[in-house]
Motif scaffolding. Structure first.
Motif, PDB file in Angstrom:
ATOM      1  N   PHE A  46       0.826  -1.193   0.000  1.00  0.00           N
ATOM      2  CA  PHE A  46       0.000   0.000   0.000  1.00  0.00           C
ATOM      3  C   PHE A  46       0.870   1.255   0.000  1.00  0.00           C
ATOM      4  N   SER A  47       0.360   2.310  -0.588  1.00  0.00           N
ATOM      5  CA  SER A  47       1.129   3.548  -0.694  1.00  0.00           C
ATOM      6  C   SER A  47       1.466   4.144   0.666  1.00  0.00           C
ATOM      7  N   GLU A  48       0.656   3.851   1.692  1.00  0.00           N
ATOM      8  CA  GLU A  48       0.890   4.395   3.027  1.00  0.00           C
ATOM      9  C   GLU A  48       1.523   3.366   3.970  1.00  0.00           C
ATOM     10  N   GLY A  49       1.852   2.194   3.455  1.00  0.00           N
ATOM     11  CA  GLY A  49       2.360   1.126   4.306  1.00  0.00           C
ATOM     12  C   GLY A  49       3.860   1.189   4.530  1.00  0.00           C
ATOM     13  N   LEU A  50       4.319   0.325   5.447  1.00  0.00           N
ATOM     14  CA  LEU A  50       5.738   0.285   5.789  1.00  0.00           C
ATOM     15  C   LEU A  50       6.575  -0.281   4.650  1.00  0.00           C
ATOM     16  N   TYR A  51       6.005  -1.203   3.865  1.00  0.00           N
ATOM     17  CA  TYR A  51       6.740  -1.742   2.719  1.00  0.00           C
ATOM     18  C   TYR A  51       7.116  -0.614   1.761  1.00  0.00           C
ATOM     19  N   GLN A  52       6.177   0.295   1.541  1.00  0.00           N
ATOM     20  CA  GLN A  52       6.436   1.413   0.643  1.00  0.00           C
ATOM     21  C   GLN A  52       7.507   2.332   1.232  1.00  0.00           C
ATOM     22  N   ALA A 204       5.206   0.997  11.685  1.00  0.00           N
ATOM     23  CA  ALA A 204       4.257   1.518  10.696  1.00  0.00           C
ATOM     24  C   ALA A 204       3.483   2.715  11.248  1.00  0.00           C
ATOM     25  N   PRO A 205       3.479   3.833  10.533  1.00  0.00           N
ATOM     26  CA  PRO A 205       2.760   5.033  10.991  1.00  0.00           C
ATOM     27  C   PRO A 205       1.270   4.782  11.211  1.00  0.00           C
ATOM     28  N   LYS A 208      -0.214   4.165  14.786  1.00  0.00           N
ATOM     29  CA  LYS A 208      -0.466   5.309  15.665  1.00  0.00           C
ATOM     30  C   LYS A 208      -1.896   5.805  15.512  1.00  0.00           C
ATOM     31  N   LYS A 209      -2.410   5.734  14.281  1.00  0.00           N
ATOM     32  CA  LYS A 209      -3.773   6.206  14.037  1.00  0.00           C
ATOM     33  C   LYS A 209      -4.798   5.283  14.690  1.00  0.00           C
ATOM     34  N   PHE A 210      -4.463   4.009  14.806  1.00  0.00           N
ATOM     35  CA  PHE A 210      -5.386   3.071  15.439  1.00  0.00           C
ATOM     36  C   PHE A 210      -5.483   3.311  16.939  1.00  0.00           C
ATOM     37  N   TYR A 211      -4.344   3.457  17.614  1.00  0.00           N
ATOM     38  CA  TYR A 211      -4.424   3.582  19.066  1.00  0.00           C
ATOM     39  C   TYR A 211      -4.938   4.948  19.511  1.00  0.00           C
ATOM     40  N   GLN A 212      -5.098   5.871  18.565  1.00  0.00           N
ATOM     41  CA  GLN A 212      -5.683   7.170  18.901  1.00  0.00           C
ATOM     42  C   GLN A 212      -7.217   7.136  18.897  1.00  0.00           C
ATOM     43  N   LEU A 244       3.546   1.156  22.048  1.00  0.00           N
ATOM     44  CA  LEU A 244       2.901   1.959  21.009  1.00  0.00           C
ATOM     45  C   LEU A 244       2.697   3.397  21.470  1.00  0.00           C
ATOM     46  N   SER A 245       2.326   3.558  22.733  1.00  0.00           N
ATOM     47  CA  SER A 245       2.137   4.897  23.287  1.00  0.00           C
ATOM     48  C   SER A 245       2.345   4.841  24.794  1.00  0.00           C
ATOM     49  N   ILE A 246       3.428   5.434  25.258  1.00  0.00           N
ATOM     50  CA  ILE A 246       3.673   5.487  26.699  1.00  0.00           C
ATOM     51  C   ILE A 246       2.644   6.399  27.358  1.00  0.00           C
ATOM     52  N   ALA A 247       2.355   7.517  26.705  1.00  0.00           N
ATOM     53  CA  ALA A 247       1.411   8.489  27.273  1.00  0.00           C
ATOM     54  C   ALA A 247       0.028   7.885  27.472  1.00  0.00           C
TER      55      ALA A 247
END
Length: 257
Positions: A46-52, A204-205, A208-212, A244-247
């Motif tokens: 995917f264009s937004e994935g870690l492979y890319q 993978a960025p 972060k969007k999932f745990y938010q 994933l998120s210490i905060a």
């Protein structure tokens, strides 16, 4: 013959002979062992994935060596395997999720190296599992739920289906949706999904969007060892608490994935 005998040891004749021998040797090596290509095409994902992202870093590094790397975005691992197996696709290399390809079906494909671990993340809404105290600990609990299992052509879909199979589940047991990670994220955010399966490296960025997303949690595979006996190409990975998120303290405890 006298002329040959007189000149055979002449330095100029020896020099010409060595030059001819070198040219012949170079020509033979050029035919039998061609030089490395200066242009390569790599199938990523995917264009937004870690492979890319990994492909872009590799692209930058190779450009310094005079090698042109072209990246081809795809639906994921299964698409990449199909492209590699197609002699007319133009794809030279691809990033592939481990365990997805059946070696017996692809005898001409060669694995070069392992790059990074890709845990399978199972995100869920606490509200969807009220009867279980807001906790998803076994895959059998997803019966009747709205579940994103990965998109067609992806390694996520392939692995999810294998996990379902060894868990005694089928897509008829829940409301399955074949979604790309970004699509799953959007529907999960709007409470249109109860569970999302995602295979991705921890860097993978998208994670972060999932745990938010409010009121979501991460499933820990309490039966991880049992799954390893059924699917030996998997590895058990410990995901430390808060990695994933210490905060936001996600995950809230050490997890097995």
């Amino acid at each position: 013959m006298d002329f040959i005998r007189k000149n055979i040891y002449s330095p100029s004749v020896i020099g010409v002979a060595i030059l001819l021998l070198g040219l012949i040797l170079f020509a033979v090596l050029w035919i039998l062992v061609p030089p490395p290509p200066r242009s390569i095409e790599l199938a990523t994902g995917f264009s937004e994935g870690l492979y890319q992202q990994f492909g872009k870093k590799l692209q930058h590094q190779l450009s310094g060596e005079g090698v042109s790397l072209t990246l081809k975005t795809t639906g994921g691992t299964r698409d990449n395997i199909a492209l590699l197996d197609d002699p007319n696709s133009g794809i030279d290399f691809a990033l592939v999720q481990g365990g997805v390809a059946d070696i017996s079906k692809y005898p001409n494909l060669v694995s070069i190296a392992g790059i990074f671990y890709e845990p399978i993340w199972v995100w869920y809404r606490e509200a969807a599992f009220k009867k279980e105290g807001g906790r998803l600990s076994l895959l059998s609990q997803i019966k009747g739920k709205r579940v994103s299992i990965g998109s067609d052509g992806s390694g996520t879909l392939a692995l999810t289906m294998e996990l379902m199979r060894v868990s005694g589940l089928s897509v008829d047991d829940f409301r399955a949706e074949k979604l790309r990670p970004d699509e799953a994220l959007a529907k999960f955010s709007s409470a249109e999904l109860d569970v999302v399966f995602l295979v991705s490296a921890i860097e993978a960025p998208l994670l972060k969007k999932f745990y938010q997303i409010p009121d979501i949690r991460l499933m820990g595979f309490e039966q991880a060892d049992a799954y390893l006996t059924q699917l030996p190409y998997l590895s058990k990975v410990k995901v430390p608490r808060g990695v994933l998120s210490i905060a936001q303290d996600i995950p809230r405890q050490d997890m097995k994935s």
